[in-house]
Design an enzyme around this catalytic site. Sequence first.
Site, PDB file in Angstrom:
ATOM      1  N   SER A  38       0.833  -1.195   0.000  1.00 54.13           N
ATOM      2  CA  SER A  38       0.000   0.000   0.000  1.00 54.13           C
ATOM      3  C   SER A  38       0.877   1.259   0.000  1.00 54.13           C
ATOM      4  O   SER A  38       1.638   1.481  -0.934  1.00 54.13           O
ATOM      5  CB  SER A  38      -0.966  -0.039   1.191  1.00 54.13           C
TER       6      SER A  38
ATOM      7  N   ASP B 147     -10.461  -4.579  -4.145  1.00 56.31           N
ATOM      8  CA  ASP B 147      -9.837  -3.634  -3.210  1.00 56.31           C
ATOM      9  C   ASP B 147     -10.687  -2.366  -3.143  1.00 56.31           C
ATOM     10  O   ASP B 147     -10.851  -1.665  -4.141  1.00 56.31           O
ATOM     11  CB  ASP B 147      -8.434  -3.303  -3.712  1.00 56.31           C
TER      12      ASP B 147
ATOM     13  N   HIS C   1      -8.212  -5.468  -0.432  1.00 56.71           N
ATOM     14  CA  HIS C   1      -7.011  -4.690  -0.133  1.00 56.71           C
ATOM     15  C   HIS C   1      -6.043  -5.480   0.740  1.00 56.71           C
ATOM     16  O   HIS C   1      -4.833  -5.381   0.570  1.00 56.71           O
ATOM     17  CB  HIS C   1      -7.394  -3.382   0.565  1.00 56.71           C
TER      18      HIS C   1
END
Length: 293
Positions: free
Chosen positions: A137, A232, A262
């Site tokens: 991320s 996600d 995610h």
Amino acid sequence: MQVSLVACRRIHGQIFRKSLVTSENLSYVSRRNMAGCSEAKTLERNGKRTIAFRKTEGGSPGVVFCSGYWSTMMGEKATMLEEFCRKKKLAYVRFDYQCCGASPGDPREATLSHWKEDVLDVLDLLTQGPQIIVGSSMGGWLGLIAAMERPERVQAFIGIAASPDFPDRKFQQMPKQVQEKIMTTGEVDYPSSYGQFIMTRDFLLDSRQHNILHFPTIPVHRPIRLLHGVKDDAVPYMLSLSLMQKLESNDIDVILRKDGDHRLSREEDLQLLLNAVDEMVKKVQGGSVLSSL
């Protein structure tokens, strides 16, 4: 004025794809016993906050894990990669950004500039030789920045739902009155699927100098694997496709999990990550990274 993003809750994330599962690597995913876990240490830096890290000694290339936004080095991906690298006899470093996890500091004082500095110092002071960065991320954003600033050291990159420029993206999604509140009061609470967060003006404004998606091209020329879940709801999977178009490397694969979110935390998702690392290790060891330049 500055900007800090402060989370009230830690985010965790992981990955996997069935077609890439191997019996050799599956044991690392299935085993959750971290009895051989590395010792926590502190990196002292002149004039800077200390940061906590855990390092496993081993061969080349080394692997460095960059956590997501307000995640820590004790997350499942970070600890699983240590076990994997230990078994493969590869050097490995995981760490907590300053003001996060075991690293001291007021979270509201943290900026992306601080965390970029942390990543570069980990590379410069705790590792030697070629490195593979795995970034989750926000850690994917920082990993790409490190690949641009240390092109000789970072010889491969793996992004897990990599999220460049995310503070600006989140800010633009907020109602106008919320945007005004951030700029006038200095921070605002906002909910997400992963907990309640505080966005501060300092983190937001500081982060803008590190945005990369506005570049016509992104000058990273090493092998890259971008892993993303189509479901996600925090970082759109289309972002990985946009990154692929902008990155200058010719050796890029985008791997999408149709039912992945995610977190990408199932065993098959984690296995996908291990196989990507395994592939990159072989590329670096075999000298094939030159083909992507």
